[in-house]
Each structure stands twice: as C-alpha cells, then as structure tokens.
Scaffold this motif. Structure first.
Motif, PDB file in Angstrom:
ATOM      1  N   PHE A  38     -39.026 -13.845   5.130  1.00 43.13           N
ATOM      2  CA  PHE A  38     -39.928 -14.387   6.148  1.00 43.13           C
ATOM      3  C   PHE A  38     -41.392 -14.256   5.736  1.00 43.13           C
ATOM      4  CE2 PHE A  38     -42.529 -14.570   9.913  1.00 43.13           C
ATOM      5  CZ  PHE A  38     -42.093 -15.784  10.429  1.00 43.13           C
ATOM      6  N   ASN A 188     -40.827 -10.398  15.870  1.00 44.97           N
ATOM      7  CA  ASN A 188     -40.531 -11.088  17.126  1.00 44.97           C
ATOM      8  C   ASN A 188     -40.341 -10.116  18.277  1.00 44.97           C
ATOM      9  OD1 ASN A 188     -40.420 -13.784  16.162  1.00 44.97           O
ATOM     10  ND2 ASN A 188     -38.438 -13.331  15.216  1.00 44.97           N
ATOM     11  N   VAL A 226     -45.377 -15.465  15.436  1.00 49.84           N
ATOM     12  CA  VAL A 226     -45.070 -16.095  14.142  1.00 49.84           C
ATOM     13  C   VAL A 226     -43.853 -16.981  14.307  1.00 49.84           C
ATOM     14  CG1 VAL A 226     -45.968 -14.289  12.624  1.00 49.84           C
ATOM     15  CG2 VAL A 226     -43.650 -14.099  13.494  1.00 49.84           C
ATOM     16  N   ASP A 227     -43.850 -18.077  13.626  1.00 52.77           N
ATOM     17  CA  ASP A 227     -42.687 -18.955  13.709  1.00 52.77           C
ATOM     18  C   ASP A 227     -42.493 -19.750  12.426  1.00 52.77           C
ATOM     19  OD1 ASP A 227     -40.537 -20.382  14.566  1.00 52.77           O
ATOM     20  OD2 ASP A 227     -41.633 -21.648  15.990  1.00 52.77           O
ATOM     21  N   ARG A 228     -41.361 -19.625  11.846  1.00 51.27           N
ATOM     22  CA  ARG A 228     -40.840 -20.505  10.799  1.00 51.27           C
ATOM     23  C   ARG A 228     -39.389 -20.092  10.588  1.00 51.27           C
ATOM     24  NH1 ARG A 228     -44.097 -22.140   5.497  1.00 51.27           N
ATOM     25  NH2 ARG A 228     -44.119 -24.224   6.418  1.00 51.27           N
ATOM     26  N   ILE A 229     -38.509 -21.023  10.554  1.00 56.61           N
ATOM     27  CA  ILE A 229     -37.099 -20.682  10.347  1.00 56.61           C
ATOM     28  C   ILE A 229     -36.860 -20.518   8.852  1.00 56.61           C
ATOM     29  CG2 ILE A 229     -34.727 -21.484  10.613  1.00 56.61           C
ATOM     30  CD1 ILE A 229     -35.631 -22.823  13.262  1.00 56.61           C
ATOM     31  N   LYS A 292     -42.135 -18.762  22.629  1.00 56.89           N
ATOM     32  CA  LYS A 292     -41.353 -18.757  21.389  1.00 56.89           C
ATOM     33  C   LYS A 292     -40.160 -17.805  21.483  1.00 56.89           C
ATOM     34  CE  LYS A 292     -40.461 -17.679  16.962  1.00 56.89           C
ATOM     35  NZ  LYS A 292     -40.157 -16.446  16.250  1.00 56.89           N
ATOM     36  N   LEU A 296     -37.184 -20.363  21.735  1.00 61.86           N
ATOM     37  CA  LEU A 296     -36.617 -20.472  20.393  1.00 61.86           C
ATOM     38  C   LEU A 296     -35.640 -19.322  20.115  1.00 61.86           C
ATOM     39  CD1 LEU A 296     -38.352 -21.285  17.007  1.00 61.86           C
ATOM     40  CD2 LEU A 296     -36.512 -19.658  17.194  1.00 61.86           C
ATOM     41  N   ASN A 297     -36.157 -18.099  20.125  1.00 58.49           N
ATOM     42  CA  ASN A 297     -35.300 -16.981  19.732  1.00 58.49           C
ATOM     43  C   ASN A 297     -34.159 -16.768  20.731  1.00 58.49           C
ATOM     44  OD1 ASN A 297     -38.344 -15.820  18.695  1.00 58.49           O
ATOM     45  ND2 ASN A 297     -36.699 -15.923  17.213  1.00 58.49           N
ATOM     46  N   HIS A 300     -31.650 -19.264  19.904  1.00 59.41           N
ATOM     47  CA  HIS A 300     -31.016 -18.850  18.651  1.00 59.41           C
ATOM     48  C   HIS A 300     -29.915 -17.828  18.902  1.00 59.41           C
ATOM     49  CE1 HIS A 300     -33.556 -19.674  14.792  1.00 59.41           C
ATOM     50  NE2 HIS A 300     -32.639 -20.583  14.998  1.00 59.41           N
ATOM     51  N   HIS A 363     -28.675 -22.416   8.067  1.00 64.29           N
ATOM     52  CA  HIS A 363     -29.070 -21.166   8.742  1.00 64.29           C
ATOM     53  C   HIS A 363     -27.835 -20.576   9.419  1.00 64.29           C
ATOM     54  CE1 HIS A 363     -32.205 -19.100  11.575  1.00 64.29           C
ATOM     55  NE2 HIS A 363     -31.745 -18.302  10.649  1.00 64.29           N
ATOM     56  N   GLN A 367     -26.450 -14.508  10.468  1.00 66.48           N
ATOM     57  CA  GLN A 367     -27.762 -13.921  10.166  1.00 66.48           C
ATOM     58  C   GLN A 367     -28.521 -13.636  11.468  1.00 66.48           C
ATOM     59  OE1 GLN A 367     -30.303 -16.221   7.475  1.00 66.48           O
ATOM     60  NE2 GLN A 367     -32.084 -14.958   7.949  1.00 66.48           N
ATOM     61  N   ILE A 368     -28.494 -14.588  12.375  1.00 66.90           N
ATOM     62  CA  ILE A 368     -29.227 -14.416  13.637  1.00 66.90           C
ATOM     63  C   ILE A 368     -28.562 -13.348  14.509  1.00 66.90           C
ATOM     64  CG2 ILE A 368     -29.973 -15.611  15.740  1.00 66.90           C
ATOM     65  CD1 ILE A 368     -29.864 -18.219  14.033  1.00 66.90           C
ATOM     66  N   LYS A 375     -32.369  -7.533  20.046  1.00 68.73           N
ATOM     67  CA  LYS A 375     -33.066  -8.795  20.278  1.00 68.73           C
ATOM     68  C   LYS A 375     -32.913  -9.287  21.723  1.00 68.73           C
ATOM     69  CE  LYS A 375     -32.471 -10.340  15.459  1.00 68.73           C
ATOM     70  NZ  LYS A 375     -31.706 -11.209  14.528  1.00 68.73           N
ATOM     71  N   ARG A 379     -35.398 -11.374  24.539  1.00 70.28           N
ATOM     72  CA  ARG A 379     -35.097 -12.811  24.476  1.00 70.28           C
ATOM     73  C   ARG A 379     -34.408 -13.322  25.741  1.00 70.28           C
ATOM     74  NH1 ARG A 379     -33.169 -13.951  18.234  1.00 70.28           N
ATOM     75  NH2 ARG A 379     -34.908 -12.858  17.261  1.00 70.28           N
TER      76      ARG A 379
HETATM   77  C1  CS2 Z   1     -34.003 -15.656  14.461  1.00 70.41           C
HETATM   78  C2  CS2 Z   1     -35.435 -15.621  13.928  1.00 70.41           C
HETATM   79  O1  CS2 Z   1     -32.747 -14.184  13.124  1.00 70.41           O
HETATM   80  C3  CS2 Z   1     -33.266 -14.358  14.220  1.00 70.41           C
HETATM   81  O2  CS2 Z   1     -33.185 -13.538  15.109  1.00 70.41           O
HETATM   82  O3  CS2 Z   1     -34.023 -15.984  15.797  1.00 70.41           O
HETATM   83  O4  CS2 Z   1     -35.503 -15.045  12.665  1.00 70.41           O
HETATM   84  C4  CS2 Z   1     -36.063 -17.011  13.915  1.00 70.41           C
HETATM   85  O5  CS2 Z   1     -35.459 -17.839  12.944  1.00 70.41           O
HETATM   86  C5  CS2 Z   1     -37.546 -16.943  13.657  1.00 70.41           C
HETATM   87  O6  CS2 Z   1     -38.133 -16.101  14.600  1.00 70.41           O
HETATM   88  C6  CS2 Z   1     -38.168 -18.323  13.714  1.00 70.41           C
HETATM   89  O7  CS2 Z   1     -39.538 -18.203  13.723  1.00 70.41           O
END
Ligand code: CS2
Length: 488
Positions: A38, A188, A226-229, A292, A296-297, A300, A363, A367-368, A375, A379
């Motif tokens: 990352f 995060n 921060v954000d990027r997959i 985010k 997003l998370n 995820h 992805h 992994q997530i 998390k 979240r």
């Molecule tokens: C994902 C993050 O693995 C995880 O928990 O939700 O790594 C996610 O890809 C990043 O926060 C995106 O910015």
C-alpha cells in the motif's frame, strides 16, 4: 534475465516512466513504517511526483516491522520497484525511486532508531494495519496487556512495536535537542491521527509522564484518509511486469489508477507538496474518512465475507453476483444517513462499484477478510449503532454481520476450507465452532468485546440471528435475496 536496479535503469523501454531526479542527491525527509504494497503504491507514488519536481529534501526511507521479505527483494534493486496501474484492459507502468534506505526493525532496531533520529527526517508515516497500533479499535485505548507493548515498556532501547519505535525516537530527538517529527498515520482507522496520538500518549505516560506531556503538547499527529485498492502481488503480476520491463522486478506493485489522499494540514516541521499530484489538504478529515471507511471499506468487508462463503474468490467475481451486488447497494442505502451532508453518496458509490468491478485487479476476498475482527468495529458496527440509536432499520448491515460470523466457521458453501486469518479471533477461547446452534453462536459473537464492546443490542442480535439461520438453511446468496425482498 537482467534485474531492475540503478545501473540497469537506462535499459528500460522508453515508454516506462522512471525517476527524473538524481537519487544520490536525495535527503531523507520521510521515514515510513510498514514497507507494504500500500505505501509503495500510494504515499511513495505521490512523493515520487514531488521528487520529480525537484523537492529533493523529501526522499523516503522505509522500514518493515516484521519480515525482511520486501527489503530482501528490493535491496538488490537499490530500492527501485515498478508500480503498474491497471483498470480492466488499460495499464500504465512506472518505476519508482522514492524509497532509499530500508530497515528491518527486528534485525536491527538500533539502526531504525538512528534513522528516525536523523534531523533531516521531518515526517514519520505509518501503514502498519489496524493491529499495528497495539490499541483496542473499539475503545481507542492502548493494549497494556499486549506482550510487545509490555516488552517495549521494559526495553525501550530495542522496541518491537510501531508505537515503541516512534516513542523512543521522539525521546532520543528530544534529548538531542532535535525538533520532533510529525507522525502521520495512513491506516484505515477512524480519526487515525487522534487514534494514534491517544495510544502514543498513553504509551508515553506509562513509561515517563514528562514524555507523555511532551508528546501531548509538542508532537503533531494529523489525520488523513487514504484510498487506493492495492491487491497482494502475484506470480502472474511479476511475469507481466517482467515482460513489460524486459527485465526482472522481484516485487512490483499492482494497483488501480484511482487514488485519494485527504490530509489534515498540520505539519509544523514542513511537508512535501503532495497536492501537486492530487492530494487534498483540509481542516477536517472526519467526513471524508467516514465516507471512505463506511462506504468503501464497509462494503469490502461485506463482499469479502459473502464472497468467501459463496466460493467467489475475488471482489470482481463477488460483485458480479446479483445478490451480493444488491446487498452492497442496500447497505449503502442504509448507511447514507450517517454520511455528512454535502457528500455525493450516489456519485461516490457508483464510482465504487466501477472500481470493485475492475477485473484486472484480482483483489482476493481472503486478503480483505484478514483481521476482520479489527476492521468491523469502525466499518460496520459504529454506523450500525448510530442508525440504531435513531431508530432506523438496518436489515442488510445486520446481514453483513451474520455473513462475517458465517465466514468464521471453517468451510465455505462449496465444502472448501475457509481459514480464519484473524489472530484476535483465533485466540478467542469462547469462539463457537461450526456445528453450534445459531442461537448460541450469535450469543457468543454478540458478547465478543473487541468487536461489540459491551455487547450487541438485543434487537440487532435478533436480526443477526435470523440472517444466520437463513444462511444455514438456504445458503448465503438465497438468504440475501430473501432478506432483500423482505421475505425474512
Ligand atoms: C481493504 C482495504 O483489505 C482491506 O481491508 O478494505 O485495504 C482497501 O482496499 C483500501 O482501504 C482501499 O483504499
């Protein structure tokens, strides 16, 4: 095959971007803890733009806090690595040179401390994942019962934890009359700067109250989103990059082109002009961070749990399933009232779905799902409680919790093994096994303090129970469809 390194840089094909500055002339202004994919795809990539623009005082050093793998792969390459940005069939490729010195903390803690004490270093940034803060994510308190924290309190000169290193380096700088560095959390966590600061001050106070006061008064810990997959690099990625470079890179990074970095502008010792490449500096990061983390998370984590249980290995495959896609959309609709007014939730989530659909990323849900118990509090559980206290219905957020519980039960619906990858859960002696009745299972999980604090509210627990019962009876995708249609 030739290996990527400083002497081979000019053998790269013309189309591959590479450092346009003299790496030997860089000074180390940033020391980054957590030399993972990352940081290499995000902070280092944005810093690279600043270096290319001539800001040579902002070179980076980076440290691994655990394994030497990345350093071992990158040292023969003089720290150079490839960043490949992929969105479906589009791809761009760049060799990054921002990271110079590399440390492996457990091998030589003294060398890392010396690096952090260098007066040129004005920022220490962190991507150490949730558990790297050795604090309770639900309460924000330092885990004084953590063995490594206890070790660092007893042996501050040879720390093991990220916070132990930061603290010791700040103490050494203070003793030497060197101004403190700014500590920038890039993980995060909600209010990551505040979270870090609170744990750091508690840590310092446990060691030496005067150091605690110094940290509280004189050390800046700005928050940022921060954000990027950035999926874990695979063998196929390495082969693809070698083909494009015409030489070998032992550890390239693959990511999506999209990124965001929203940073609280509080850097008393200076900072690079990251805005040059699109970072945003703001007075208050909280609304961006909630957006985010939750949209997003949170999605995820739901996708990861459902995808794993259904035997869909990647995010792109999971969101291609109509039941999972509809579940995510329904979760977003439930979460929308918790997002600050002024944020375009519809636009943001539409973009998110397109990002999740990016099939070039591979992805993996597994992994997530790693460390899910660290998390979920920020979240899913925090917004769920916010909505609950306002009397709002949250059937799909409770469904997401049930999916997580189901995903902790050893086997997916195709019969394949589904390992936990969550040390906090693995060591939980009260964790119910797969054959335990739904009632008992949910009662046990609802009382699991690291995720639910004092316990999940009874009506929310009842809703989780119904969802889990349905999952066991009908399978997770049918259970989602039934719930979405109001049949359960
Ligand atoms: C994902 C993050 O693995 C995880 O928990 O939700 O790594 C996610 O890809 C990043 O926060 C995106 O910015």
């Amino acid at each position: 095959m030739t290996r990527l390194s400083r002497p081979t840089l000019d053998q790269l094909p013309k189309a591959v971007a590479r450092p346009r500055y003299d790496r030997a002339a860089l000074r180390t202004g940033i020391l980054h803890l957590g030399l993972g994919a990352f940081c290499r795809a995000h902070q280092a990539a944005l810093t690279e733009d600043c270096l290319n623009a001539g800001a040579t005082e902002w070179g980076m050093a980076a440290a691994s806090l655990r394994s030497s793998d990345t350093r071992d792969a990158l040292a023969p390459q003089d720290g150079l690595y490839t960043l490949a940005l992929r969105e479906n069939e589009n791809q761009s490729i760049q060799v990054i040179g921002a990271i110079g010195p590399m440390f492996v903390a457990p091998q030589n803690p003294g060398a890392l401390l010396a690096g952090m004490s260098d007066p040129d270093v004005r920022i220490v940034s962190l991507t150490v994942t949730e558990k790297g803060y050795t604090a309770d994510v639900a309460t924000g308190d330092l885990r004084l019962d953590n063995r490594d924290v206890q070790h660092d309190l007893a042996h501050p000169e040879a720390p093991r934890t990220a916070l132990g290193f930061v603290l010791r380096a700040l103490a050494l700088r203070r003793a030497a009359g060197t101004p403190p560095f700014t500590v920038l959390s890039c993980d995060n966590l909600p209010g990551n700067g505040h979270f870090l600061r609170r744990a750091l001050v508690q840590f310092a106070e446990a060691a030496d109250p005067a150091l605690g006061r110094f940290i509280a008064d004189d050390v800046a810990c700005p928050s940022c989103m921060v954000d990027r997959i950035v999926p874990a690099t695979t063998g196929a990625d390495r082969a693809m990059v070698a083909h494009r470079l015409g030489m070998q890179d032992a550890w390239p990074v693959l990511a999506e082109p999209f990124f965001q970095w929203v940073i609280e502008d509080r850097f008393p010792s200076g900072r690079p002009e990251w805005e040059r490449s699109g970072a945003e500096f703001v007075a208050d990061v909280a609304p961006h961070e909630a957006m985010k983390l939750r949209l997003l998370n949170g999605a995820h984590s739901t996708i990861a749990a459902m995808g794993r249980v259904a035997g869909l290995a990647t995010v792109a495959k999971a969101v291609a399933d109509p039941a999972i896609r509809a579940t995510i959309r329904a979760c977003w609709a439930e979460l929308a009232p918790t997002i600050a007014p002024g944020i375009d939730v519809a636009g943001y989530t539409a973009r998110l779905l397109a990002r999740f659909d990016n099939a070039a990323l591979n992805h993996r849900c597994a992994q997530i799902a790693t460390d899910a118990s660290l998390k979920l509090p920020q979240r899913i559980v925090a917004p769920l409680r916010e909505l609950h206290s306002k009397g709002r219905a949250t059937p799909m957020l409770t469904f997401s919790l049930a999916a997580w519980i189901r995903s902790c039960q050893g086997q997916d619906e195709t019969g394949a093994a589904m390992p936990l990858c969550d040390p906090q859960l693995e060591t939980w002696t009260g964790r119910p096994g797969p054959g335990v009745p739904v009632d008992q299972t949910v009662r046990a999980f609802a009382g699991f303090a690291p995720v639910f604090g004092p316990g999940l509210e009874p009506d929310l627990a009842a809703s989780v129970r119904e969802a889990l019962a349905d999952m066991r009876t009908f399978g997770i995708l049918s259970a989602a469809r039934r719930r979405l249609s109001g049949a359960s």
